[in-house]
Design a protein around this motif. Sequence first.
Motif, PDB file in Angstrom:
ATOM      1  N   TRP A   1       0.624  -1.556  -0.150  1.00  0.00           N
ATOM      2  CA  TRP A   1      -0.113  -0.075  -0.297  1.00  0.00           C
ATOM      3  C   TRP A   1       0.658   0.404   0.082  1.00  0.00           C
ATOM      4  O   TRP A   1       0.577   1.924  -0.699  1.00  0.00           O
ATOM      5  N   ILE A   2       1.788   1.363   0.764  1.00  0.00           N
ATOM      6  CA  ILE A   2       2.418   2.443   0.968  1.00  0.00           C
ATOM      7  C   ILE A   2       3.783   2.873   0.088  1.00  0.00           C
ATOM      8  O   ILE A   2       4.091   3.553  -0.660  1.00  0.00           O
ATOM      9  N   ARG A   3       4.100   1.518  -0.973  1.00  0.00           N
ATOM     10  CA  ARG A   3       5.079   1.859  -2.305  1.00  0.00           C
ATOM     11  C   ARG A   3       4.273   2.198  -3.165  1.00  0.00           C
ATOM     12  O   ARG A   3       4.523   3.457  -4.487  1.00  0.00           O
ATOM     13  N   ARG A   4       2.980   1.571  -3.401  1.00  0.00           N
ATOM     14  CA  ARG A   4       1.878   2.218  -4.252  1.00  0.00           C
ATOM     15  C   ARG A   4       1.374   3.834  -4.343  1.00  0.00           C
ATOM     16  O   ARG A   4       0.973   3.999  -5.474  1.00  0.00           O
ATOM     17  N   VAL A   5       1.465   3.884  -3.527  1.00  0.00           N
ATOM     18  CA  VAL A   5       1.165   5.578  -2.895  1.00  0.00           C
ATOM     19  C   VAL A   5       2.451   6.200  -3.466  1.00  0.00           C
ATOM     20  O   VAL A   5       2.093   7.318  -4.308  1.00  0.00           O
ATOM     21  N   LEU A   6       3.288   5.711  -2.879  1.00  0.00           N
ATOM     22  CA  LEU A   6       4.352   6.852  -3.657  1.00  0.00           C
ATOM     23  C   LEU A   6       4.750   5.963  -5.098  1.00  0.00           C
ATOM     24  O   LEU A   6       5.281   6.904  -5.407  1.00  0.00           O
ATOM     25  N   ASP A   7       4.310   4.774  -5.680  1.00  0.00           N
ATOM     26  CA  ASP A   7       4.749   5.084  -6.826  1.00  0.00           C
ATOM     27  C   ASP A   7       3.219   5.835  -8.200  1.00  0.00           C
ATOM     28  O   ASP A   7       5.025   6.553  -8.788  1.00  0.00           O
ATOM     29  N   HIS A   8       2.521   6.128  -7.416  1.00  0.00           N
ATOM     30  CA  HIS A   8       1.107   6.943  -7.871  1.00  0.00           C
ATOM     31  C   HIS A   8       1.880   8.886  -7.369  1.00  0.00           C
ATOM     32  O   HIS A   8       1.864   9.255  -8.690  1.00  0.00           O
ATOM     33  N   ARG A   9       2.338   8.682  -6.032  1.00  0.00           N
ATOM     34  CA  ARG A   9       3.023  10.330  -5.748  1.00  0.00           C
ATOM     35  C   ARG A   9       4.580  10.449  -5.328  1.00  0.00           C
ATOM     36  O   ARG A   9       4.802  10.086  -4.411  1.00  0.00           O
TER      37      ARG A   9
END
Length: 809
Positions: free
Chosen positions: A633-641
Amino acid sequence: MVSQKMNSKSVDETIQSARSLLRAYLEASGVSVSPKGTFCCINPDHDDQNPSANIVPGTNEQVFHCHACNISGNVFTAAHLISGLPLSGTEFVTETIPDIYKTCGLNPPEMVVSPEMSIQIATRRVHKALYELLKLRDSSGDLSFVDLSYAHSRGWREDVCLELGVGSFNDYQSVLEAISASTGERDPKSLGITRDLVGPDLLTFILRDHNGSPVALAARRISGNGPKYMNSDESLNTVYSKGKLLYGLDIAKKFPDSRLDIFEGYADFVTAYQAGHRACVAVGGIALTKGHVDLLIESGFSHVNVVFDADEVGESMMYRALERFSGYQGLVVSVTPLPKGEEKCDVDSFIRENGLQKFLLLPSVDAFEYKISSCGTFAPGSTEAIRFVRDVIPLLLNTSDRLERGKMASILSRITGVDRQDILAQVEFLEEVSVEETATDISRRLARASSIEEVHEILQKSIKITQTKARDSTSRVTSLDESVGAWLDIFREMDDRSLGLHGWTTGYDYVDELLDGIAKPSMGGTCYGIAGAPQSGKSAIMLNIALNVARLNSDATVLYWAIDDHRNLLAYRLLGMLSGVSISKIRRNVSMTPEEEARVSAARDELLDLTRSGRFVVKDERLGREKLRAEQWIRRVLDHRPDSQILFCVDSLHNVAGSDQDMRTRLIDSSGWVKGLTVSIPVTVMMTLEMIKNRGIERPTLQQIAETGKIEFDLGAIFTVWNEAQARFLPPSEVRAKWKKGDAWMPMIEADLQKNKTATGRKGTVFFELDTDTTCIVGARRSLPIESLPADEVFNRETAEDILGSFHG
């Protein structure tokens, strides 16, 4: 010795004879070898206290092997490891083989060599002789062949000039005669000792290769007409290639863990060296070549910093240097721009005028950032934009961190209009090509190798290249240079530090005062723990702080993982906090006034806006309880932003799933996991923890979190929470810690900051004013309100305040 006589041994015959000298060479070099052939490993990277190496049986004592670090070799490998002697080239013949014989107390045999190698050996011999002449003194102690007046005028000391081989030779003809006399070479001029490089009107620099052998010359004209700078003629000097020699590398390669500063001119290096700088080299006024880059990688450097003159030529060379260093995975590349606007903007002048310390404090810029900041503007997707993307993409290869690559790709996409996924796809393609090219290059070198020693050297260099491409930040963390750089970064941060709060505000002044706000990941994120017995108010404190961080800090992204509670329950709490309307009314247990309806409606809109913008996102147990799901979840957020600064809240840590472990073991394991998140991603983490040894009937202590100090070690700050009203099942009016809401008493949650490794290091107790109607914490105080205290405590406090006031008055 080398010769072309027919009765001399060939080089191959001499090598075969020397192989039998392994034991003798080791013992003569101070290595204690047992009768059975065991000894402490001679690999400088292996600190062997107990003998791990041995001479391999059945090899006629010609091969050794270390069973700990796995290094193997022969007497030539031993000479390379012990004395740094070369394993190939003419130096192998002229230096390594003779040194082995001499170390063993034997006379080196004469060797038959090819005409080409004979010329190379002679060239090295005359340049070494010139270096010795430069240092030669007469009977009165004066230098015999050189004048250092011009060097002194530049501020260079005699000892530095003699060590580096810098000076003005008084008479060219005398130099030729002296070289011929000492070497037997009749025509030193034909071997590169030419008048345009040696003479009283020139400042001569004797250039050494990466092994420290004098091989070539450079000169600066100090009087008369002609070119200002000259270098050895490669058609005369067959051992010299300007594109494969870096001035000072023989010194700098002793510090491979340091940041390597790359200068433009030889004078830059001399001045920096005299000031105490060792991890630096100079290219000698030419563009950086692939040969230069290969030398640096083979020498083990993982961080190169380009510092060229602050003029048009220097800036052009800087850009070309960055192109050369692009595409080497694990190689950190940065730039230190020199201040412009001064008459002379080079390293030599800057250090002489300001000192080495000020030079080292000049801010360096990451190569990617440097290119981005100086690129100008593009029409989205234009030819110029695509050309710029192709130019910059290789720099993305330098980092092996996928998240960092994604962030760089997003920035590049934003300024050029080229799709981010297309950029990342091209990076992956180039990465595959890079691996193939490395393998092809190694294969080509092995095919050209003429001896087993040269094969060994190629393989050793290949290992260094592979290690450099695979090296991540952990290798830099262990270096002295990283430590020095960290201090310099901290000092710069101190100078740039603004007044006021430096972390995210919590919405509570006293908490901000104790912690200097919640540390952002960019400041070096930390872990905050809120520990207490069940139902003591841990979740209420964290949820209120998390919501405030999202509302009050525009650069914060709050991810709230509610393992204990369902989102439905959280929705009522959040709306109560945002609206100030009691939860019983929001649940429709009690009717609301029109004004309260409007406040709840506005609260719903605000909560939706916070979630849509990504600033406050709540997931409950439907996300799962596994660490991997949360990390994804954290990494997906960082991938998008990629620019997100994340506060990750875990409620509660003891419910994070592990293997079939008991709660204590699972809690300890999960504590280490969140600590790792602050470093590897990074994020700031806040979490609630269950007090295993405290069931709420007494005030908690730090030791009751778990039966080990590991959790305490993992956390940067820990609040232990005590709610007397809840713990003792008393109405708020009957407990000591309470506050008044209108005519009603409300409980206060006492949070003792028992550990604080944040910037302030302060400790203290925070009294949180909990509105049980809305679950909103409406305030945080440093002491109890006077109206809640017994009469004797009120008197004592007021008396103390009067006394302190008289002192202040």
